[in-house]
Design a protein around this motif. Sequence first.
Motif, PDB file in Angstrom:
ATOM      1  N   THR A 123       0.653  -1.225  -0.204  1.00  0.00           N
ATOM      2  CA  THR A 123      -0.004  -0.054   0.121  1.00  0.00           C
ATOM      3  C   THR A 123       0.673   1.230   0.080  1.00  0.00           C
ATOM      4  OG1 THR A 123      -0.121  -0.079   2.505  1.00  0.00           O
ATOM      5  CG2 THR A 123      -1.958  -1.061   1.153  1.00  0.00           C
ATOM      6  N   GLY A 124       0.263   2.229  -0.765  1.00  0.00           N
ATOM      7  CA  GLY A 124       1.069   3.674  -0.516  1.00  0.00           C
ATOM      8  C   GLY A 124       1.872   3.951  -1.746  1.00  0.00           C
ATOM      9  N   HIS A 125       2.492   4.922  -1.752  1.00  0.00           N
ATOM     10  CA  HIS A 125       3.105   5.382  -3.077  1.00  0.00           C
ATOM     11  C   HIS A 125       4.157   6.135  -2.711  1.00  0.00           C
ATOM     12  CE1 HIS A 125      -1.074   5.086  -4.669  1.00  0.00           C
ATOM     13  NE2 HIS A 125      -0.430   4.674  -5.808  1.00  0.00           N
ATOM     14  N   GLY A 126       5.212   6.366  -3.736  1.00  0.00           N
ATOM     15  CA  GLY A 126       6.298   7.357  -3.455  1.00  0.00           C
ATOM     16  C   GLY A 126       7.599   6.299  -2.734  1.00  0.00           C
ATOM     17  N   ILE A 127       8.415   7.204  -2.045  1.00  0.00           N
ATOM     18  CA  ILE A 127       9.602   6.776  -1.708  1.00  0.00           C
ATOM     19  C   ILE A 127       9.145   5.944  -0.470  1.00  0.00           C
ATOM     20  CG2 ILE A 127      11.804   7.209  -0.260  1.00  0.00           C
ATOM     21  CD1 ILE A 127      11.782   8.317  -3.116  1.00  0.00           C
ATOM     22  N   PRO A 128       8.220   6.061   0.480  1.00  0.00           N
ATOM     23  CA  PRO A 128       7.918   5.046   1.600  1.00  0.00           C
ATOM     24  C   PRO A 128       7.484   3.634   1.033  1.00  0.00           C
ATOM     25  CG  PRO A 128       7.062   7.061   2.080  1.00  0.00           C
ATOM     26  CD  PRO A 128       7.628   7.352   0.484  1.00  0.00           C
TER      27      PRO A 128
END
Length: 477
Positions: free
Chosen positions: A304-309
């Motif tokens: 889940t989530g997007h980007g660097i993390p």
Amino acid sequence: MPSHLFADRPAPQPPERDAVDALINRTRLLRGDVDAVRRDTSVIDDDDPQLRWQRALCELAVHQLDDLGEHLGQLRDGIPHATTEEPTGEATSADPAEPPTGSLLSRVGSAEWNLLTDEVSWSDELYRIFGRPPGAGALSLDELPSVLLAEDQPLLTSMVTDCLVDGRPIDGEFRILLPDGGMRTLHMMGEPVLDGDGCTASMWAVLRDVSRLRRSQHIMGRTRDTLRRQEETARTEHRMAAELREAVLPPWRDSPPNRGGGTSGLDVATHCLPSGSSDLIGGDWYDALPLPDGKTLLTVGDLTGHGIPATSAMAMLLGALRGMAVAGVGPGAAMGHLNQLIESSAQPTLGSAVCCRFDPQTGTLVWAQAGHPAPLLFRNGVGHPLPAPDGVLLGAASGVAYEQDQVALLPGDVLVLHTDGLTRRSRQGAGPDMLLGLAPRFARARTAKDCVRTVLEEFGADRQGADSCLLVARVEE
């Protein structure tokens, strides 16, 4: 701009009153429409810089239309005469802190400084703009800079000097301090008034309170700058996330090199499909890793989530999964260890994954899944999902066990692993059924890469879905 007291030349004739009234009515209608849009944006989320900027633009447009209406009213009615008499009635009790909106007289005042008699005349409105009691008298040109901010005083001095000495018109802004500690921004326009001999007899000016307008412009500029910074940050994060994913995922797109010393028995091709509705990269992954014992690890997953993390968490999990596969840990046990790893991480997340281990000597595929779509097996022009062993999402529960299952693969079989974003890309909404419908075309394909091209022809054009990864493994004949 001839003086109404001292100019010796005739004033220009005003425009037709009916024409100005028509413009005023049109301005009022437009102002009402813009105000309706402003009210609609008043309930938006203040955390969104884009929406805050839109609301600031609406506020600025309303104030500018208010100003336009007031200017047109001035054009129709004429400028009120300056006076040296004290105003009476409501004028003396008006609150100087904030003039009522929508009134020309509360926002525009006029003044004249007679150089021959030292007489100073201010309109009633100018007293209210300066927050100055009429009984205190009007400010002379020498006294006027005393109420300005220190950094604006040289500007006013320069404008007045240019007007009186060189005959230049005045057009500039400065800020004044009110007796109650407040501050206003005034726009001053004026010009010298000449006597019959061509000498400067007086200076006449109109001062307009533009504080609200400048505040609106400031808010608009601030939200615009915030939006630009946010967009720049998003672009930087997108680039860094893309570079991180490219560094972690295998650089090959066709069959991986065999590091086990023998044949892997598989023809593998992969592809990542980016999302068209988001500038951020998700935590999808794929891998096909030849193992020291001659077997091959096949895996896809999604966090889940997007980007660097998301991409950094993906890199951590994929690295751990590769290490366990090289160490000989089975797919079920590997899923359990990944679940524990997510639980102990500083930024907990949720993820799904499928992990397969193919043995080319026996043709056996051992696999486990964690809340992920099951691999699709295509054989003799027919496709079906493999029966899924038990497994919950990674990070959803503690101490859970992940079952594993096995299936025998035959030469010519095609195995498709994908993240769930792929099946959400179909405009028809058919999802997995549409992917299974490609079975006859897979049967005619000669390589795994041909199968990937077939999938992209059906799903790659529609970029409304999420990021997705695709891995196709064809058992060599």
